[in-house]
Design a protein around this motif. Structure first.
Motif, PDB file in Angstrom:
ATOM      1  N   ALA A  22      46.744  27.916  42.106  1.00 36.58           N
ATOM      2  CA  ALA A  22      46.717  29.384  42.064  1.00 36.58           C
ATOM      3  C   ALA A  22      48.119  29.952  42.277  1.00 36.58           C
ATOM      4  O   ALA A  22      48.507  30.926  41.625  1.00 36.58           O
ATOM      5  N   GLN A  28      42.917  29.777  34.969  1.00 37.28           N
ATOM      6  CA  GLN A  28      41.575  29.199  35.056  1.00 37.28           C
ATOM      7  C   GLN A  28      41.659  27.863  35.783  1.00 37.28           C
ATOM      8  O   GLN A  28      42.418  26.978  35.370  1.00 37.28           O
ATOM      9  N   PHE A  46      38.829  31.303  46.128  1.00 39.31           N
ATOM     10  CA  PHE A  46      38.889  31.879  44.779  1.00 39.31           C
ATOM     11  C   PHE A  46      38.680  33.384  44.826  1.00 39.31           C
ATOM     12  O   PHE A  46      39.443  34.150  44.236  1.00 39.31           O
ATOM     13  N   ARG A  49      41.485  35.555  46.080  1.00 42.31           N
ATOM     14  CA  ARG A  49      42.613  35.661  45.154  1.00 42.31           C
ATOM     15  C   ARG A  49      42.264  36.406  43.869  1.00 42.31           C
ATOM     16  O   ARG A  49      43.048  36.460  42.940  1.00 42.31           O
ATOM     17  N   TYR A  51      39.822  35.604  41.705  1.00 42.33           N
ATOM     18  CA  TYR A  51      39.179  34.756  40.705  1.00 42.33           C
ATOM     19  C   TYR A  51      37.673  34.993  40.759  1.00 42.33           C
ATOM     20  O   TYR A  51      37.130  35.407  41.775  1.00 42.33           O
ATOM     21  N   THR A  52      36.995  34.697  39.680  1.00 45.46           N
ATOM     22  CA  THR A  52      35.542  34.688  39.664  1.00 45.46           C
ATOM     23  C   THR A  52      35.100  33.277  39.993  1.00 45.46           C
ATOM     24  O   THR A  52      35.542  32.322  39.350  1.00 45.46           O
TER      25      THR A  52
END
Length: 66
Positions: A22, A28, A46, A49, A51-52
């Protein structure tokens, strides 16, 4: 997409491996873990940050049972 195989690793190692990617700006990341604690910690990282996060549960393969 980067895939991180963090199975058989104890926390915080899975989170640190994900954080490393990350921090590089990887858009991704797929992290494979094999325990609930790591799954929860990686998911929280995740989401923190932006992200999904998606959990996918699979059965272990015979080679993983060794």
């Amino acid at each position: 997409m980067i895939e991180i195989d963090a199975r058989k690793l104890e926390c915080p190692k899975p989170v640190l491996l994900v954080k490393e990617e990350a921090d590089k700006g990887t858009a991704q990341i797929r992290a494979c873990v094999d325990n609930e604690v790591a799954a929860g910690n990686v998911t929280r990282f995740f989401e923190s940050r932006g992200y999904t996060a998606c959990l996918l549960y699979t059965s272990p393969s015979p080679r993983d049972m060794r």
